[in-house]
Motif scaffolding. Structure first.
Motif, PDB file in Angstrom:
ATOM      1  N   LEU A 168     -28.701  16.076 -27.875  1.00 32.99           N
ATOM      2  CA  LEU A 168     -29.241  17.338 -27.368  1.00 32.99           C
ATOM      3  C   LEU A 168     -28.416  17.873 -26.202  1.00 32.99           C
ATOM      4  CD1 LEU A 168     -33.087  16.598 -27.486  1.00 32.99           C
ATOM      5  CD2 LEU A 168     -31.824  18.198 -28.922  1.00 32.99           C
ATOM      6  N   GLU A 169     -27.903  16.981 -25.380  1.00 24.99           N
ATOM      7  CA  GLU A 169     -27.063  17.428 -24.265  1.00 24.99           C
ATOM      8  C   GLU A 169     -25.778  18.075 -24.762  1.00 24.99           C
ATOM      9  OE1 GLU A 169     -26.507  14.025 -21.856  1.00 24.99           O
ATOM     10  OE2 GLU A 169     -28.534  14.024 -21.037  1.00 24.99           O
ATOM     11  N   VAL A 170     -25.219  17.544 -25.842  1.00 23.00           N
ATOM     12  CA  VAL A 170     -24.049  18.187 -26.442  1.00 23.00           C
ATOM     13  C   VAL A 170     -24.447  19.531 -27.047  1.00 23.00           C
ATOM     14  CG1 VAL A 170     -22.257  17.978 -28.192  1.00 23.00           C
ATOM     15  CG2 VAL A 170     -22.936  15.975 -26.875  1.00 23.00           C
ATOM     16  N   ALA A 171     -25.574  19.547 -27.765  1.00 18.89           N
ATOM     17  CA  ALA A 171     -26.034  20.793 -28.390  1.00 18.89           C
ATOM     18  C   ALA A 171     -26.346  21.865 -27.354  1.00 18.89           C
ATOM     19  CB  ALA A 171     -27.261  20.509 -29.249  1.00 18.89           C
ATOM     20  N   ALA A 172     -26.759  21.454 -26.150  1.00 12.93           N
ATOM     21  CA  ALA A 172     -27.079  22.425 -25.101  1.00 12.93           C
ATOM     22  C   ALA A 172     -25.863  23.221 -24.659  1.00 12.93           C
ATOM     23  CB  ALA A 172     -27.692  21.707 -23.899  1.00 12.93           C
ATOM     24  N   ASN A 173     -24.663  22.718 -24.942  1.00 10.89           N
ATOM     25  CA  ASN A 173     -23.437  23.423 -24.555  1.00 10.89           C
ATOM     26  C   ASN A 173     -22.699  24.012 -25.753  1.00 10.89           C
ATOM     27  OD1 ASN A 173     -23.002  22.704 -21.497  1.00 10.89           O
ATOM     28  ND2 ASN A 173     -23.661  20.812 -22.472  1.00 10.89           N
TER      29      ASN A 173
END
Length: 421
Positions: A208-213
């Motif tokens: 999710l942290e990757v998807a947030a960017n």
């Protein structure tokens, strides 16, 4: 053997060890100086090859070919981190011309992890089809894995994106951070693999942290599903990720999350709405100015500031709100804007607990009382100046002035007892 002989043997052994240590240290110092001198020479030559003109690079190319490969590899490792563009292309050509690829491939299989780290850091310079990048990414030492992930080119990372997504669950924080950064470099090519990982039941926070960017609409549906998770950290991370995309329905989901029971989720939802520049959600963000959590009120104030004129209109409207927390936050944000832009956005503070008119009346009454006291004092001074000399005040150095009378003055003023009858 007597004690004396034992003492002599021990003393001789200690002396021999001391001499050996001194000699070994001196030889090592000399060797280090020689190595440092060689590396400086290698660095000078490589600087010309990498950064000077083509003619200068061709002139020193033969000198570079004759230099020791060990020192060349060490200097290349120190230079490779900060190179890009033409200098990086030249370095890759030099590595290929000097035959350093063979050294890098050999060190990738070494039993010493420090040599494998060197190979991992220089792997992007190797263009040999037999070089196994996956071997370094799956190395048993976490430093090797982290360096291998950092040094991959975008094309190499795209080829191993499935392994990189798996490494998001690595035990090492350094590996996870390196992999996240590399997946961001891959960009939209990593989205299909990320979607597969988000559909699983395992650890999804790193994904999710990757998807947030990554502002990719294909992620929205999966992110919306994670906003309903029982874990507040998952919900907040999914809310931040939704704020990065522009998929349909993202704004309405974030509006709902602004009423979540967890303050971190509410903060993430407000931040996501502000990054989406959703002016339709200005009223929702404005209501958060009266939230019971200070972090949420602060996030709402900053979000309204980022939304421009509509947000400032909401802030000015809350200056007269009945909620003291909303008033206070609105004034703080507007004062910060005024200090930044040099304009006045807020009226003077009016404390509702203070009666201004009563204070003015009290001040007027105090002034009138002072004037009356001053008038009385002036009259007393006039009376004192017209009295006989013996009745005038006599100054005292120890206390306030007192009136001093003698017998003759009293008889003159009041009359004698006989005359009074």
């Amino acid at each position: 053997m007597t004690r004396f002989h034992i003492f002599l043997a021990a003393w001789g052994l200690s002396l021999a060890l001391a001499v050996f240590y001194i000699v070994w240290g001196s030889v090592n110092d000399v060797a280090q100086k020689v190595i440092a001198r060689r590396r400086r020479r290698v660095l000078e030559v490589l600087s010309v090859v990498l950064f000077e003109s083509d003619d200068d690079a061709a002139r020193v190319h033969e000198q570079a070919m004759q230099m020791p490969r060990r020192e060349l590899l060490a200097v290349v490792q120190s230079l490779a981190v900060d190179l890009n563009g033409q200098a990086r292309d030249r370095l890759q050509h030099l590595v290929r011309a000097l035959g350093l690829e063979r050294f890098i491939r050999r060190r990738a299989k070494s039993r010493r992890w420090r040599l494998r780290v060197q190979a991992a850091q220089l792997q992007y310079l190797v263009d040999h089809p037999d070089f196994d990048h996956r071997r370094l990414l799956e190395d048993r030492h976490h430093v090797v894995r982290a360096r291998a992930a950092e040094s991959l080119t975008a094309g190499q990372a795209a080829e191993h994106v499935d392994l990189l997504v798996t490494l998001l669950r690595d035990d090492s924080v350094a590996v996870r951070l390196a992999v996240q950064q590399k997946l961001l470099d891959v960009g939209s090519r990593a989205v299909p693999v990320l979607l597969e990982e988000l559909q699983g039941d395992g650890h999804v926070l790193e994904v999710l942290e990757v998807a947030a960017n990554l502002a990719d609409p294909r992620l929205v549906e999966s992110l919306v599903g994670h906003t309903r998770s029982d874990d507040p950290e998952v919900r907040s991370t999914a809310a931040r990720a939704l704020g990065s995309g522009s998929g349909p329905g993202a704004a309405s989901v974030l509006d709902e999350l602004c009423a979540d029971e967890d303050p971190e989720v509410r903060v993430a939802a407000i931040d996501g709405l502000s990054r989406m520049e959703s002016q339709a959600s200005v009223a929702t963000i404005g209501r958060a100015l009266g939230d019971r959590s200070w972090q949420v009120r602060r996030a709402a104030g900053l979000a309204l500031d980022r939304l421009g004129a509509p947000g400032r209109l909401i802030l000015r409207g809350h200056l007269h709100a009945t909620d003291p927390f909303a008033r206070d936050m609105a004034r703080q944000v507007l004062d910060a804007i005024a200090a930044r832009e040099g304009v006045v956005l807020t009226p003077p503070v009016e404390d509702p607990m203070v009666d201004i008119e009563a204070m003015v009346r009290a001040a007027e009454e105090a002034i009138e009382a002072d004037d009356a006291a001053e008038a009385v004092g002036s009259s007393a001074a006039e009376v004192g100046s017209s009295a006989p000399p013996d009745l005038r005040p006599t100054p005292s150095h120890d206390h306030a002035p007192d009136l001093v009378f003698d017998d003759a003055a009293l008889e003159a003023l009041l009359g004698s007892p006989g005359g009074g009858q």
